[in-house]
Design a protein around this motif. Structure first.
Motif, PDB file in Angstrom:
ATOM      1  N   LEU A 136       0.783  -1.139  -0.041  1.00 35.02           N
ATOM      2  CA  LEU A 136      -0.262  -0.307  -0.167  1.00 35.02           C
ATOM      3  C   LEU A 136       0.805   1.068   0.045  1.00 35.02           C
ATOM      4  CD1 LEU A 136      -3.028   0.731   0.191  1.00 35.02           C
ATOM      5  CD2 LEU A 136      -2.646   1.040   2.604  1.00 35.02           C
ATOM      6  N   THR A 137       0.745   2.150  -0.791  1.00 37.83           N
ATOM      7  CA  THR A 137       1.402   3.424  -0.902  1.00 37.83           C
ATOM      8  C   THR A 137       0.714   4.395  -1.266  1.00 37.83           C
ATOM      9  OG1 THR A 137       1.699   3.253  -3.374  1.00 37.83           O
ATOM     10  CG2 THR A 137       3.298   2.059  -2.060  1.00 37.83           C
ATOM     11  N   LEU A 168      -0.965   7.029   0.674  1.00 41.77           N
ATOM     12  CA  LEU A 168      -2.375   6.999   1.279  1.00 41.77           C
ATOM     13  C   LEU A 168      -2.911   8.382   1.324  1.00 41.77           C
ATOM     14  CD1 LEU A 168      -4.873   5.539   2.842  1.00 41.77           C
ATOM     15  CD2 LEU A 168      -3.424   6.203   4.854  1.00 41.77           C
ATOM     16  N   ALA A 216      -6.722   3.300   5.986  1.00 36.02           N
ATOM     17  CA  ALA A 216      -6.285   2.071   5.075  1.00 36.02           C
ATOM     18  C   ALA A 216      -7.303   0.590   5.454  1.00 36.02           C
ATOM     19  CB  ALA A 216      -4.800   2.028   5.647  1.00 36.02           C
ATOM     20  N   MET A 233      -9.116  -1.031   2.295  1.00 36.30           N
ATOM     21  CA  MET A 233      -8.865  -2.371   1.879  1.00 36.30           C
ATOM     22  C   MET A 233     -10.094  -3.382   2.407  1.00 36.30           C
ATOM     23  SD  MET A 233      -5.839  -2.026   0.714  1.00 36.30           S
ATOM     24  CE  MET A 233      -5.411  -3.764   0.519  1.00 36.30           C
ATOM     25  N   ALA A 292      -5.646   5.236  -2.399  1.00 39.15           N
ATOM     26  CA  ALA A 292      -4.272   4.850  -2.159  1.00 39.15           C
ATOM     27  C   ALA A 292      -4.025   3.701  -3.375  1.00 39.15           C
ATOM     28  CB  ALA A 292      -4.006   4.153  -0.790  1.00 39.15           C
ATOM     29  N   TRP A 330      -2.516   0.109  -4.280  1.00 36.40           N
ATOM     30  CA  TRP A 330      -2.288  -1.309  -3.799  1.00 36.40           C
ATOM     31  C   TRP A 330      -1.843  -1.992  -5.001  1.00 36.40           C
ATOM     32  CZ3 TRP A 330      -1.540  -4.172   0.201  1.00 36.40           C
ATOM     33  CH2 TRP A 330      -1.610  -5.540   0.120  1.00 36.40           C
ATOM     34  N   SER A 331      -0.466  -2.556  -4.778  1.00 34.94           N
ATOM     35  CA  SER A 331      -0.103  -3.654  -5.865  1.00 34.94           C
ATOM     36  C   SER A 331      -0.375  -2.877  -7.199  1.00 34.94           C
ATOM     37  CB  SER A 331      -0.416  -4.880  -5.780  1.00 34.94           C
ATOM     38  OG  SER A 331      -0.437  -5.317  -4.303  1.00 34.94           O
ATOM     39  N   ARG A 384      -4.962   1.602  -8.190  1.00 33.55           N
ATOM     40  CA  ARG A 384      -5.598   2.865  -7.424  1.00 33.55           C
ATOM     41  C   ARG A 384      -6.859   2.233  -6.923  1.00 33.55           C
ATOM     42  NH1 ARG A 384      -4.534   7.225  -5.377  1.00 33.55           N
ATOM     43  NH2 ARG A 384      -2.481   7.372  -6.539  1.00 33.55           N
ATOM     44  N   ALA A 423      -8.303  -5.819  -3.774  1.00 29.19           N
ATOM     45  CA  ALA A 423      -7.926  -4.956  -2.699  1.00 29.19           C
ATOM     46  C   ALA A 423      -7.133  -6.214  -1.855  1.00 29.19           C
ATOM     47  CB  ALA A 423      -8.960  -4.676  -1.676  1.00 29.19           C
ATOM     48  N   VAL A 449      -6.911  -8.466   4.318  1.00 30.36           N
ATOM     49  CA  VAL A 449      -6.404  -7.565   5.454  1.00 30.36           C
ATOM     50  C   VAL A 449      -7.293  -7.981   6.588  1.00 30.36           C
ATOM     51  CG1 VAL A 449      -6.227  -5.160   6.311  1.00 30.36           C
ATOM     52  CG2 VAL A 449      -6.098  -5.679   3.898  1.00 30.36           C
TER      53      VAL A 449
END
Length: 146
Positions: free
Chosen positions: A2-3, A5, A42, A46, A71, A73-74, A77, A106, A109
């Motif tokens: 996750l990048t 945010l 986050a 997710m 965010a 994720w892999s 967006r 997603a 989590v």
């Protein structure tokens, strides 16, 4: 991973952007400054549910009409928008009609907090619990789909 945010009108934040490091990110600050809210954002992004409340309108900052969490994720967006009455989800800018499609992208989590450590510690007050993996997996899937 996750990048990037980003939140707008989420809990106490009018707007905030956090660049998450690929190895570890530490959130440091005084009490009641929003550290847990960023982690919650986050989690909502997710899992589509908050570990802190079942009332989605509580996610929207006071006096705002909608909150937004985004965010990457892999490489995809993710976008979560919530008003008092409706939720909108998008993957790479395309609206998602079904929560299941969004959740499939997603990933899985699991939220744990300090109270969950009692399950691991055991003891007379909190005996350890052993559940078959299938039960845990099914429960996580069911709760993630809500």
């Amino acid at each position: 991973m996750l990048t990037d945010l980003f939140v707008r009108d989420f809990r106490c934040f009018a707007e905030a952007k956090v660049e998450l490091h690929p190895d570890v990110t530490l959130l440091v600050g005084r009490n009641a400054q929003g550290k847990t809210s960023l982690i919650e954002a986050a989690c909502v992004l997710m899992r589509l549910q908050s570990p802190r409340t079942t009332n989605r309108s509580e996610l929207v900052r006071f006096e705002a009409s909608t909150c937004l969490v985004e965010a990457v994720w892999s490489g995809k967006r993710l976008r979560y928008a919530q008003s008092a009455t409706a939720r909108r989800l998008a993957l790479d800018g395309v609206t998602c009609g079904k929560s299941a499609d969004y959740l499939a992208a997603a990933g899985l989590v699991v939220w744990m907090d300090h109270r969950d450590m009692n399950l691991l510690r055991g003891g007379a007050e909190h005996p350890p619990v052993a559940l078959p993996a299938g039960v845990v997996e099914r429960t996580v899937r069911q709760r993630g789909a809500q």
